[in-house]
Design an enzyme around this catalytic site. Sequence first.
Site, short mmCIF file in Angstrom:
data_model
loop_
_atom_site.label_atom_id
_atom_site.label_comp_id
_atom_site.label_asym_id
_atom_site.label_seq_id
_atom_site.Cartn_x
_atom_site.Cartn_y
_atom_site.Cartn_z
N GLU A 5 -8.20 -2.41 2.67
CA GLU A 5 -7.40 -1.42 2.06
C GLU A 5 -7.10 -0.39 3.21
O GLU A 5 -8.09 0.07 4.05
CB GLU A 5 -8.34 -0.51 1.13
CG GLU A 5 -8.85 -1.32 -0.25
CD GLU A 5 -7.72 -1.49 -1.15
OE1 GLU A 5 -6.58 -0.90 -1.03
OE2 GLU A 5 -7.79 -2.28 -2.13
N HIS B 161 -3.92 -4.29 1.61
CA HIS B 161 -3.57 -3.57 0.42
C HIS B 161 -3.44 -2.04 0.91
O HIS B 161 -4.06 -1.60 1.82
CB HIS B 161 -4.56 -3.66 -0.60
CG HIS B 161 -4.43 -5.10 -1.12
ND1 HIS B 161 -4.01 -5.12 -2.68
CD2 HIS B 161 -5.28 -6.21 -0.85
CE1 HIS B 161 -4.29 -6.40 -2.79
NE2 HIS B 161 -4.91 -7.14 -1.88
#
Length: 350
Positions: A230, A166
Site C-alpha cells: 500500500e 495498491h
Amino acid sequence: MNASNHLFDFHPDWLAHTLASASSDLPETKRQLPDGTQVSRKANGVLWLTPPAGRENVNNEALIVSAGVHGNETAPIEVLNGLVSELFAGEWQLGCPVLLILGNPPAMVAGQRFVDVNMNRLFNGAHGQAKYKGLPEARRAQFLEEMCRQFAMAHHGLALSHYDLHTAIRPSKRERFALYPFVSGRSVPAGQCEFLLEAEVETLLLQHQESTVFSSFTSSLLKAESFTVELGKVEAFGRNDLRRFRGIERALRRRFSGTPAPQARPPFDRLTVFEVVHEVLNTGPSFRFHVPDEVANFTQYQPGTVIWEDDKTSYRVGTAPEAVVFPNPHVPVGQRVGLMIRAKNEFRAG
C-alpha cells in the site's frame, strides 16, 4: 516499426494502449528491443520481459509486479508505465526476467475499484466459485493465475518475488505499508525487508491466515516471496503527485536492472513489524462495531477499549495497545469487518 509501435498499436505508451484496449481480447505479440531483450505482450495489460541469454542475472531472481487489480488505484499503474517507457527508450537495460501486470483494465477505464466484483478476492481459486461464474473479473483472475504459473515454471531455480501494488481510499496513520501473506512456517527474509525500506515502506503487517488476494496466491501456490504493498492515496489518472512514489519507482528500477542494493540510510533504515491479534467478523443482526467509519488505518486503541460487541459477546483491547486496519462494518454476515494488530518487533537494516 519500433517495438513500442508494434506492441502498443501506435499508442504513446503501455498505459494508453491498455486503456484503449480494455475490453479487447488481444493475441500474443512479441518483439525484441535493440539490446536483445525479448518482450511479449501476453494479453492486454500483461508484459513478459526476458533479458538476452548472455546477460548476467546479478541477483539470480525473477520478478512479478502487478498494479491496477483495483482500477482506481492509479499511481502504481503510472509508475510501472513510466518504467516500461524508460526501458523501451533504452535508458537502462533489463537485468532479470519480469512479468508486469495491469490487473483490471475495464475498472481502470471506469475509474472504479472494480466493475462487477472485487478482483482481489478472486485468487487462490476463488474465481471458480459458482457465484462468480461468467463474470469478466473472475476470468481475468484465472488468466492472471495461469500467467504467473507459466512465468514461475519458465524461471524455475530463480528466486521469485511478487509485489502487488495498491493505494487506498481510507487515510492511514502509516502512509506506506506492506502485507506479508501467511504461509505456515515462513518468516520474512532480511533482503525483502531491506527492499521495502529502499521503497520507503516503513511498516510490515504479517498476515495470520491464507486468503484470496493476489499475493496470497503467488506465495502459497508458487512459493514466491510476495507482498501486497500500500503506497498512499487513491487519485484519478493524471492527478497523482508522483514525487510521493519515487521510493518504489527507484527501488523497482534498481531491481529490474539487476544492480546491487544500496546501503540503507535514515529515516528508511527501520521497519516496524505488526502482527494480527484479532480478526473482527460480522456476527449478525446484533453486531455493533465501535470504530467510526472515517477512522484511519493504524489508529491505536488503549487497553480495555471495546472494539465490537453483540448480544452474546464482545472484544476488548488486551493488555497492550492495539491498532485497527481495514475497518469496514458494511460487509455481509460472516465477512471480515477489520483486523486488530499489535507491534511485534522492529527490523533494522544492516
